[in-house]
Structures are given as structure tokens and as C-alpha cells.
Design a protein around this motif. Sequence first.
Motif, short mmCIF file in Angstrom:
data_model
loop_
_atom_site.label_atom_id
_atom_site.label_comp_id
_atom_site.label_asym_id
_atom_site.label_seq_id
_atom_site.Cartn_x
_atom_site.Cartn_y
_atom_site.Cartn_z
N LEU A 17 0.82 -1.21 0.00
CA LEU A 17 0.00 0.00 0.00
C LEU A 17 0.85 1.27 0.00
N GLU A 18 2.07 1.17 0.52
CA GLU A 18 2.98 2.32 0.55
C GLU A 18 3.34 2.80 -0.85
N GLU A 19 3.21 1.92 -1.85
CA GLU A 19 3.56 2.28 -3.22
C GLU A 19 2.56 3.26 -3.84
N ILE A 20 1.40 3.43 -3.22
CA ILE A 20 0.40 4.35 -3.75
C ILE A 20 0.93 5.77 -3.60
N GLU A 21 1.01 6.49 -4.70
CA GLU A 21 1.71 7.77 -4.75
C GLU A 21 1.20 8.82 -3.78
N VAL A 22 -0.05 8.77 -3.36
CA VAL A 22 -0.59 9.80 -2.46
C VAL A 22 -0.28 9.52 -0.99
N VAL A 23 0.29 8.36 -0.67
CA VAL A 23 0.68 8.04 0.71
C VAL A 23 1.98 8.78 1.00
N LYS A 24 1.95 9.69 1.97
CA LYS A 24 3.13 10.50 2.29
C LYS A 24 3.96 9.89 3.40
N ASN A 25 3.33 9.32 4.40
CA ASN A 25 4.01 8.66 5.51
C ASN A 25 3.20 7.43 5.86
N TYR A 26 3.88 6.43 6.37
CA TYR A 26 3.14 5.25 6.80
C TYR A 26 3.86 4.54 7.94
#
Length: 124
Positions: A55-64
Amino acid sequence: MKKLQAISKTKHLNNQPFPIFAKNKFMIAHHVLFWLKADTTDAEKEAFLGGLKKLEEIEVVKNYHIGTPAPIERAVVDTTYTFSLLLFFEDLAAHDVYQVHPIHKEFLEEFRVHFEKVIIYDAQ
């Protein structure tokens, strides 16, 4: 399944860490707690963890941050969940993009069979 070491990542914009709290902007925090079914095998938990990492690969995810319950013994702390996923988005529009993104949809299709319970907290 061996003990999970928490996984956190801050993406960078223009070689600078993306701020959790941007001045004059509201960020969206999306916190998902997963309780997996009791009969979920260690191999299935490892695959689930791999799905969370993707899910981290989704471009709109800024921090996880992906984690499991910390060994804290206080009456107000719930340690009954299996995995925690905490994502940060720049704004509500980014959150909305995430919700319909093919990687997110693929995760749900593949792993919802393992969900006993899911609770989501979204905050700005």
C-alpha cells in the motif's frame, strides 16, 4: 509468525522529509486496526503483511507505519488487534484517490477473507 519489527517510512519531496504537520494545511491521518481471524496461519499473516507494505507504493501516501500491539499493560490500551496501519495523506482529495486506487482495491479483494474485524479512524 516471528515478531514483527514496526515499519515506518517518510517519503521525501524535493529532498526534504514530508512534514507530518504542514503549516496552514490539514493532513489526513488514516489509521486502520485489523483483527485477523483466529485460524489465520503464519504464512497468511506474512502475506497480509506483504499486502500492507505494498500500500505504501500508492503515490498519495506520504508517511506510513505498520505495526503490531506494543507490550503496554494499561487498562485504556487495546492490544487485541493483529496489525495496525497508519497512513498520512496531504489532504482529503489524496485520501479519496487512495480509496479507489487499484493497489488498495487489490489488497481488499485478496485479504478481506482474513478480516474478523476492522476499525478505521480518520483524523485531520
